[in-house]
Design a protein around this motif. Sequence first.
Motif, PDB file in Angstrom:
ATOM      1  N   THR A 126      21.266 -30.251 -36.728  1.00 33.91           N
ATOM      2  CA  THR A 126      20.111 -30.379 -37.507  1.00 33.91           C
ATOM      3  C   THR A 126      20.002 -32.025 -37.716  1.00 33.91           C
ATOM      4  N   LYS A 127      18.905 -32.456 -38.465  1.00 34.89           N
ATOM      5  CA  LYS A 127      18.623 -33.781 -38.907  1.00 34.89           C
ATOM      6  C   LYS A 127      18.056 -33.738 -40.303  1.00 34.89           C
ATOM      7  N   TYR A 128      18.438 -34.625 -41.149  1.00 35.45           N
ATOM      8  CA  TYR A 128      18.015 -34.855 -42.451  1.00 35.45           C
ATOM      9  C   TYR A 128      16.609 -34.691 -42.277  1.00 35.45           C
ATOM     10  N   GLN A 129      15.890 -34.039 -43.567  1.00 34.46           N
ATOM     11  CA  GLN A 129      14.557 -34.119 -43.662  1.00 34.46           C
ATOM     12  C   GLN A 129      14.343 -33.899 -45.149  1.00 34.46           C
ATOM     13  N   PRO A 130      13.434 -34.398 -46.046  1.00 39.98           N
ATOM     14  CA  PRO A 130      13.289 -34.591 -47.250  1.00 39.98           C
ATOM     15  C   PRO A 130      12.846 -33.039 -47.809  1.00 39.98           C
TER      16      PRO A 130
END
Length: 146
Positions: A32-36
């Motif tokens: 996954t990737k960081y998302q706020p």
Amino acid sequence: DGPVENHNFKDFEYECEVMTKPKANSGMYFHTKYQPKSWPTNGVEVQVNQTHGDPKKTGSLYNIKNIMDKSPAKDDEWFTQNITVKGNHVTVKVNGKVVNEWTQPEDYKREDGWETAKIGSGTFALQGHDPDSETHYRSVKVKPLK
């Protein structure tokens, strides 16, 4: 975040000790990737759910290859969930027993609104599904594989 693999993993072993309370729903994401905010839109969720109303149970590769209706773990007991990814193959173990395996086809394309939710590369996340989903994680480990 962090310096190991520049927080961009491809092949790895990912393991957590987990305990759910009744009706809890959670997940262990990879690639996954960081998302706020919101649900991760990239990567794959490995479900953590013994008695929540969602019929997709612990060990499921959520909406890819599901374990339906009967969980291989129990609420109020610590268990281990291990995820190994090598290339396009993922193996999920619960308490050392293989409960799910899947190889993503080279031409894999999702058409369920989750087009980026597939094996690739990225980081990890733990999901807190809703305020009533009490899930405990300890001994979170990741080992890159060469």
